[in-house]
Design a protein around this motif. Sequence first.
Motif, short mmCIF file in Angstrom:
data_model
loop_
_atom_site.label_atom_id
_atom_site.label_comp_id
_atom_site.label_asym_id
_atom_site.label_seq_id
_atom_site.Cartn_x
_atom_site.Cartn_y
_atom_site.Cartn_z
N LYS A 1 -36.80 -14.96 -21.19
CA LYS A 1 -35.74 -15.95 -21.41
C LYS A 1 -35.87 -17.01 -20.19
N GLY A 2 -35.83 -16.60 -19.12
CA GLY A 2 -35.58 -17.68 -18.01
C GLY A 2 -36.76 -18.36 -18.03
N GLN A 3 -38.00 -18.02 -18.31
CA GLN A 3 -39.27 -19.05 -18.35
C GLN A 3 -39.50 -19.40 -19.59
N ARG A 4 -38.56 -19.31 -20.62
CA ARG A 4 -38.86 -19.80 -21.99
C ARG A 4 -40.37 -19.60 -22.47
N ARG A 5 -40.79 -18.34 -22.07
CA ARG A 5 -42.30 -17.87 -22.43
C ARG A 5 -42.38 -16.69 -23.19
N MET A 6 -42.85 -16.45 -24.43
CA MET A 6 -43.03 -15.46 -25.14
C MET A 6 -44.53 -15.05 -25.39
N HIS A 7 -45.11 -13.49 -25.24
CA HIS A 7 -46.22 -13.31 -25.20
C HIS A 7 -46.41 -12.16 -26.31
N GLY B 1 -52.00 -3.96 -26.01
CA GLY B 1 -52.07 -3.27 -24.72
C GLY B 1 -51.29 -4.24 -23.52
N THR B 2 -52.38 -4.31 -22.56
CA THR B 2 -52.14 -5.31 -21.76
C THR B 2 -52.72 -6.49 -21.54
N THR B 3 -53.47 -6.84 -22.65
CA THR B 3 -53.92 -8.15 -22.82
C THR B 3 -53.23 -8.97 -23.67
N VAL B 4 -53.08 -10.36 -23.21
CA VAL B 4 -51.79 -11.41 -23.87
C VAL B 4 -52.97 -11.96 -24.71
N LEU B 5 -52.68 -11.79 -26.04
CA LEU B 5 -53.20 -12.37 -27.23
C LEU B 5 -52.99 -13.93 -27.51
N LYS B 6 -51.61 -14.16 -27.56
CA LYS B 6 -51.03 -15.43 -27.61
C LYS B 6 -49.77 -15.64 -26.66
N SER B 7 -49.40 -16.83 -26.16
CA SER B 7 -48.16 -17.01 -25.55
C SER B 7 -47.69 -18.36 -26.23
N TYR B 8 -46.28 -18.18 -26.33
CA TYR B 8 -45.62 -19.55 -26.79
C TYR B 8 -44.52 -19.83 -26.01
N ASP B 9 -44.08 -21.21 -25.98
CA ASP B 9 -42.81 -21.65 -25.41
C ASP B 9 -41.75 -21.64 -26.42
N PHE B 10 -40.58 -21.40 -26.17
CA PHE B 10 -39.37 -21.46 -27.34
C PHE B 10 -38.31 -21.96 -26.67
N GLY B 11 -37.15 -22.13 -27.64
CA GLY B 11 -35.80 -22.22 -27.29
C GLY B 11 -34.76 -21.11 -27.79
N LEU B 12 -33.81 -21.24 -27.25
CA LEU B 12 -33.07 -19.97 -27.19
C LEU B 12 -31.55 -20.28 -27.90
N PRO C 1 -44.11 -4.63 -38.98
CA PRO C 1 -42.90 -4.00 -38.76
C PRO C 1 -42.97 -2.94 -37.58
N GLY C 2 -41.98 -2.71 -36.76
CA GLY C 2 -41.98 -1.59 -35.92
C GLY C 2 -42.46 -1.75 -34.56
N VAL C 3 -43.17 -3.33 -34.46
CA VAL C 3 -43.73 -3.56 -33.10
C VAL C 3 -42.49 -3.86 -32.07
N PRO C 4 -42.81 -3.28 -30.84
CA PRO C 4 -41.62 -3.43 -29.90
C PRO C 4 -41.29 -5.11 -29.32
N ILE C 5 -40.22 -5.17 -29.08
CA ILE C 5 -40.10 -6.61 -28.56
C ILE C 5 -39.19 -6.40 -27.12
N MET C 6 -39.65 -6.72 -26.23
CA MET C 6 -38.83 -6.35 -24.98
C MET C 6 -38.32 -7.91 -24.59
N ILE C 7 -37.19 -8.12 -24.53
CA ILE C 7 -36.69 -9.33 -24.06
C ILE C 7 -35.93 -9.34 -22.56
N TYR C 8 -36.45 -10.02 -21.75
CA TYR C 8 -35.84 -10.15 -20.44
C TYR C 8 -35.01 -11.35 -20.17
N ALA C 9 -34.55 -11.24 -19.07
CA ALA C 9 -33.41 -12.39 -18.66
C ALA C 9 -34.27 -13.35 -17.98
#
Length: 174
Positions: free
Chosen positions: A45-51, A55-66, A166-174
């Motif tokens: 959230k603080g960086q406004r970045r979603m990955h 596994g540990t490989t980033v497939l895509k990243s996005y900027d976002f609004g909250l 469905p079921g993919v975990p979403i970890m939302i950090y401050a």
Amino acid sequence: MASLNRRHFSLAGLAALAACGAPTPQTPTFKVYSGPPVTQVVVQKGQRRMHLLNGTTVLKSYDFGLGFQPVGHKQFEGDGKTPEGLYFVDRFNPRSRYHLSVGVSYPNERDRAFAEQFGRDPGGDIMIHGRGPEGNRLVRQKQDWTAGCITVSDEEIEDIYAMLQPGVPIMIYA
């Protein structure tokens, strides 16, 4: 009689061919993703970045609004905050007023219990979604405008919608 059957068969064949060129009702088209599966979504959230990761490989990243009050964990309906913590993809809405949307499993048991202590509703219907017509107008005014959702461009939500299951975990950090 044989002439009548041939004529009937010929007319049926012509009708079938004509039907091939007939316009079909418009159905929504969705992007198809054929890459490695997304095993988790990490939202910072603080960086406004979603990955989106495999596994540990980033497939895509996005900027976002909250949400319109982006700092802190969502606690109650109407607080304008986006939740923080571990959630899961729990639904897909192809008819969202914000183009397309992917559901976040907020509130969980802990969120409900916290709100209940105060006699309040924890809220819900938290989504990752596009902007849609309303959001395109609002996003020009300020970046954080949702009621607690995560918003990306309409084109980006098309990719995200195709990549998630469905079921993919979403970890939302401050």
